[in-house]
Design an enzyme around this catalytic site. Structure first.
Site, PDB file in Angstrom:
ATOM      1  N   ASN A  94       0.802  -1.237   0.000  1.00  0.00           N
ATOM      2  CA  ASN A  94       0.000   0.000   0.000  1.00  0.00           C
ATOM      3  C   ASN A  94       0.831   1.282   0.000  1.00  0.00           C
ATOM      4  OD1 ASN A  94       0.695  -0.347   2.659  1.00  0.00           O
ATOM      5  ND2 ASN A  94      -1.289   0.249   3.481  1.00  0.00           N
ATOM      6  N   GLU A  96       4.098  -3.665  12.355  1.00  0.00           N
ATOM      7  CA  GLU A  96       3.055  -2.654  12.134  1.00  0.00           C
ATOM      8  C   GLU A  96       1.944  -3.379  11.404  1.00  0.00           C
ATOM      9  OE1 GLU A  96       0.903  -0.424  10.479  1.00  0.00           O
ATOM     10  OE2 GLU A  96       2.270   1.186   9.836  1.00  0.00           O
ATOM     11  N   CYS A 123      -3.578   1.602   6.460  1.00  0.00           N
ATOM     12  CA  CYS A 123      -3.933   1.096   7.789  1.00  0.00           C
ATOM     13  C   CYS A 123      -4.356   2.229   8.730  1.00  0.00           C
ATOM     14  CB  CYS A 123      -2.785   0.304   8.377  1.00  0.00           C
ATOM     15  SG  CYS A 123      -1.228   1.152   8.234  1.00  0.00           S
ATOM     16  N   GLU A 134       7.788   3.413  14.409  1.00  0.00           N
ATOM     17  CA  GLU A 134       8.582   3.879  13.272  1.00  0.00           C
ATOM     18  C   GLU A 134       8.469   5.394  13.224  1.00  0.00           C
ATOM     19  OE1 GLU A 134       8.489   0.084  10.281  1.00  0.00           O
ATOM     20  OE2 GLU A 134       6.860   1.522  10.061  1.00  0.00           O
TER      21      GLU A 134
END
Ligand code: ADP
Length: 483
Positions: free
Chosen positions: A156, A255, A289, A464
């Site tokens: 994505n 993640e 997400c 992150e």
């Protein structure tokens, strides 16, 4: 077929060289806007993955580590190469992912931002001596590279996701073995072309492996020479990686999925909330997400907010992202499309009403899904329970603050959340009550290189971006000196 000076080779990259693809195995890469194959890319064997790990191991330097200056230069060179090649990398990204060209090129800038941030803050990884002298010793804390890191990324954000991981890994001095999603390997190949041409990293510092996730995942999980995996993708695969690395107790940065609540109180600026929701929800065609997945609107303003959304959604254009200024491109593949369709169908069958968009029976036969708004959603519906990953806005009603905090948390996930209210105290209470790693107050904005981002609960482990992200790939080692 796609042509680009950044795609001269369509093979892996190991030990500072493009591989030969001796076995001749390939997989097809599609343009989701046209359904056509645009490239055939090498599908690598287990031996090649192991060779990539061995090459990473040979680039790891422990006793004579790469200096901060050297590592900073790698980061700056990658940043500069991305910026200088933003248009072409963005074009490649647009063709394999489908997102509009301006978004794809914006993602390249976003990616460059992570290398930039790490280059500017790398000094934080330097050793320091602590001021106290416990046990009559002088204590120095060193940040050692954890070792060869496996970096596994989803489709994505084909350049954004690797930038988050690779910038921190290189800052730490960790070699990596990188696996892109099979839907979007070309952007990664383009990045490797740039690193090959424009950086002076030692052979083996960055290695590219592509092909079957089962083969590559197994090799990375089983190798004792890979002490850490950083993965972005589904919770299902994340769970598998936890299980498959348990025996070796590897460090994992994960993640995973989200199910973001977007809460609109009755005192909110409804126009601003609607604009932010549109920008948040339809980015990447709704395939991120951090996209709002459950929209909770206070009952007093639900109709007005629904109208504002419908007005905006009805003006949006859907089409091939490469052709100028469309708002939404195609979904990534048929499975992704079918999931969105199933969510709309299920919601309508269970009593929701269509505010904007098409009924499932009116949809076409391509991957272009129209932006859709449904009202009257409840927790029995698939779109409430699962991450839709598409351009569907499901609206549910709420009455009280307590009720909406509970509803927001009514999911195993805890990645992104949003609250719109002009009451500052309420915003503080709601943000603190929502168990999500990110809570936008009067903004639908997602992550940025300067701030830590990551999930609570089943949305992941680690962060992150920001200083927290910079420290992901190091091991703190304390050296107390006695005399
Ligand atoms: P998505 O639903 O976004 O495609 P996945 O979790 O399936 O998310 O995939 C994310 C990344 O993880 C991709 O690069 C994919 O190829 C990879 N992947 C999938 N299964 C495994 C596995 N068993 N081990 C390692 N990587 C995997």
């Amino acid at each position: 077929m796609i042509e680009s000076p950044l795609l001269e080779k369509l093979t892996g990259y190991i030990g500072g060289r493009w591989t030969d693809n001796e076995h001749g195995n390939t997989f097809d890469v599609y343009n989701p806007a046209t359904g056509k194959v645009i490239a055939q890319v090498a599908s690598m064997s287990e031996e090649e993955v192991n060779a990539a790990i061995a090459s990473g191991k040979s680039a790891l330097r422990l006793t004579s580590p790469y200096s901060i200056e050297t590592r900073r230069k790698w980061l700056e060179d990658i940043r500069d190469a991305l910026k200088a090649n933003k248009e072409e990398v963005g074009r490649i990204l647009c063709m394999e992912h489908g997102k509009p060209l301006h978004e794809a090129q914006g993602e390249v800038d976003y990616a460059a931002g992570f290398f930039d941030y790490c280059s500017k803050h790398i000094q934080a990884l330097d050793a320091h001596t602590i001021p106290e002298k416990p046990k009559d010793c002088t204590w120095t804390v060193h940040y050692r590279p954890i070792g060869v890191a496996g970096l596994i990324t989803p489709w994505n954000f084909p350049i954004g996701m690797i930038a988050k991981k690779l910038s921190a890994a290189l800052a730490a001095g960790c070699p990596s073995v990188i696996k892109p999603a099979s839907e979007t390997p070309l952007t990664m190949i383009a990045l490797f072309s740039l690193m090959d041409k424009h950086t002076d990293m030692p052979d083996g510092m960055v290695n590219l492996v592509m092909g079957k996730a089962s083969v590559i995942g197994k090799a990375l999980c089983e190798s004792p020479d890979v002490p850490m995996l950083s993965f972005t993708g589904s919770t299902e695969v994340g769970r598998k990686l936890i299980v498959d690395t348990a025996e070796q107790v590897k460090k994992l940065a994960l993640e995973l999925g989200g199910n973001a609540p977007f809460i609109v109180f009755d005192d909110a600026d409804l126009d601003a909330a609607a604009d932010n929701l549109i920008a948040n929800k339809f980015r990447g065609g709704g395939q991120t997400c951090v996209c709002a997945n459950r929209i909770f609107v206070h009952e007093k303003v639900a109709d007005a907010f629904g109208e504002k959304l419908a007005e905006r959604v009805n003006k949006m254009t859907v089409g091939d992202g490469i052709n100028g200024d469309v708002d939404i491109g195609p979904l990534i593949n048929q499975a992704g499309y079918d999931k969105v369709k199933r969510h709309v169908q299920d919601a309508l069958e269970k009593g929701a009403t269509l505010v904007a968009g098409k009924k499932p029976e009116e949809l076409g036969n391509d991957l272009f899904f129209p932006p859709t708004v449904v009202h009257g959603v409840n927790r029995d519906m698939c779109c409430y329970q699962e991450e839709t990953f598409g351009p569907l806005v499901p609206m549910a009603l709420f009455r009280t603050e307590e009720e909406v905090i509970e509803a927001g948390n009514d999911t195993e996930f805890g990645l992104a959340s949003y609250v719109f209210t002009n009451d500052a105290e309420r915003a503080q209470r709601v943000a603190a009550g929502l168990r999500f790693g990110h809570c936008g107050w009067n903004t639908g904005t997602g992550p940025t290189p300067e701030a830590p981002f990551g999930g609570m609960k089943a949305s992941g482990i680690g962060r992150e971006g920001g200083l927290e992200g910079l420290f992901e790939f190091v091991e703190a080692q304390t050296v107390p000196r006695g005399f």
